[in-house]
Enzyme design. Structure first.
Site, PDB file in Angstrom:
ATOM      1  N   GLU A  30     -24.129 -51.884   4.905  1.00  0.00           N
ATOM      2  CA  GLU A  30     -25.253 -51.699   4.321  1.00  0.00           C
ATOM      3  C   GLU A  30     -26.265 -51.722   5.226  1.00  0.00           C
ATOM      4  OE1 GLU A  30     -25.999 -53.995   0.801  1.00  0.00           O
ATOM      5  OE2 GLU A  30     -24.683 -53.016  -0.433  1.00  0.00           O
ATOM      6  N   ASP A  50     -38.867 -42.301   5.969  1.00  0.00           N
ATOM      7  CA  ASP A  50     -37.708 -42.404   7.026  1.00  0.00           C
ATOM      8  C   ASP A  50     -37.967 -41.386   8.451  1.00  0.00           C
ATOM      9  OD1 ASP A  50     -36.563 -44.262   5.446  1.00  0.00           O
ATOM     10  OD2 ASP A  50     -34.605 -43.307   5.138  1.00  0.00           O
ATOM     11  N   HIS A  64     -47.244 -47.656  19.855  1.00  0.00           N
ATOM     12  CA  HIS A  64     -47.942 -47.145  18.696  1.00  0.00           C
ATOM     13  C   HIS A  64     -48.299 -47.919  17.493  1.00  0.00           C
ATOM     14  CE1 HIS A  64     -45.397 -43.381  20.103  1.00  0.00           C
ATOM     15  NE2 HIS A  64     -46.575 -43.550  20.741  1.00  0.00           N
ATOM     16  N   LYS A  73     -42.517 -51.233   9.965  1.00  0.00           N
ATOM     17  CA  LYS A  73     -41.449 -50.421  10.142  1.00  0.00           C
ATOM     18  C   LYS A  73     -40.213 -51.243  10.248  1.00  0.00           C
ATOM     19  CE  LYS A  73     -44.269 -47.376  13.200  1.00  0.00           C
ATOM     20  NZ  LYS A  73     -44.453 -47.215  14.751  1.00  0.00           N
ATOM     21  N   TYR A 133     -36.145 -45.210  11.495  1.00  0.00           N
ATOM     22  CA  TYR A 133     -37.026 -46.251  11.160  1.00  0.00           C
ATOM     23  C   TYR A 133     -37.494 -45.723   9.713  1.00  0.00           C
ATOM     24  CZ  TYR A 133     -40.672 -43.719  13.737  1.00  0.00           C
ATOM     25  OH  TYR A 133     -41.502 -42.866  14.049  1.00  0.00           O
ATOM     26  N   LYS A 169     -49.980 -38.458  24.968  1.00  0.00           N
ATOM     27  CA  LYS A 169     -50.699 -39.455  24.429  1.00  0.00           C
ATOM     28  C   LYS A 169     -50.299 -40.864  24.866  1.00  0.00           C
ATOM     29  CE  LYS A 169     -47.548 -40.326  20.314  1.00  0.00           C
ATOM     30  NZ  LYS A 169     -47.565 -39.883  19.010  1.00  0.00           N
ATOM     31  N   ASP A 170     -49.097 -41.255  25.100  1.00  0.00           N
ATOM     32  CA  ASP A 170     -48.804 -42.309  25.685  1.00  0.00           C
ATOM     33  C   ASP A 170     -49.247 -42.430  27.039  1.00  0.00           C
ATOM     34  OD1 ASP A 170     -47.792 -42.987  23.261  1.00  0.00           O
ATOM     35  OD2 ASP A 170     -45.562 -42.297  23.698  1.00  0.00           O
TER      36      ASP A 170
END
Length: 183
Positions: A30, A50, A64, A73, A133, A169-170
């Protein structure tokens, strides 16, 4: 099906290890059970979204966070391997500016709980990685922020042999000292 929960050096950041049933045919576990997650972690939250990314070796995504509508998360890897990093960016925290790194892979089936108030990123160390995630709030582009992966004040020990592949952006992210953070 019990899960094992291990706190990291940042006590709110948790390693989640599911019980895996395997035999010659394959395996079953699971990946998420709301009741079990709450009982084992003490975290009661609703996941609303998700996300799934696929990245090549050397891709670094992060660090981020959302300054408004902060997201918790629950992250995992279903193919390949990543080095996952979480940074405490809560100014009032005794762990402000500290980080923890954890290897997540399809083989170890570990998950990581990243609470709201923390910046998050990962480096792909296998040829490819698929990263899934769950988030506790929706993505809001206007509130998304990034902290520089190579901020000299953070001293994150990324397992790099060459410069990472970054999104624009990073590549232009601020260092922690100049970033908006949580109080």
């Amino acid at each position: 099906m019990p899960i094992t929960v291990t706190p990291t050096a940042l006590p709110e950041v948790l390693i989640i290890e599911p019980r895996v049933f395997g035999d010659a045919r394959g395996f079953f576990f699971e990946s998420y059970n709301s009741r079990e997650f709450a009982e084992a972690t003490g975290v009661t939250t609703e996941f609303v979204q998700d996300n799934h990314s696929r990245s090549a070796k050397g891709v670094l995504r992060g660090l981020h966070y959302q300054i408004q509508h902060p997201q918790g998360k629950l992250v995992r890897v279903t193919q390949g391997e990543v080095f996952d990093v979480v940074v405490d960016i809560r100014r009032s925290s005794p762990n402000f500016g500290k980080w923890v790194g954890v290897t997540l892979s399809a083989d170890n089936k570990r998950q990581l709980w990243v609470p709201p108030g923390f910046a998050h990123g990962f480096l792909v160390v296998s040829e490819l990685a698929e990263f899934l995630y769950k988030t506790t709030d929706y993505w809001y582009q206007a509130h998304e922020r990034s902290i520089a992966w190579n901020d000299p004040a953070l001293k994150i020990e990324w397992p790099l042999s060459e410069a990472p592949n970054l999104a624009a952006k990073d590549a232009s992210a601020k260092v922690l000292g100049d970033a908006e953070v949580f109080e």
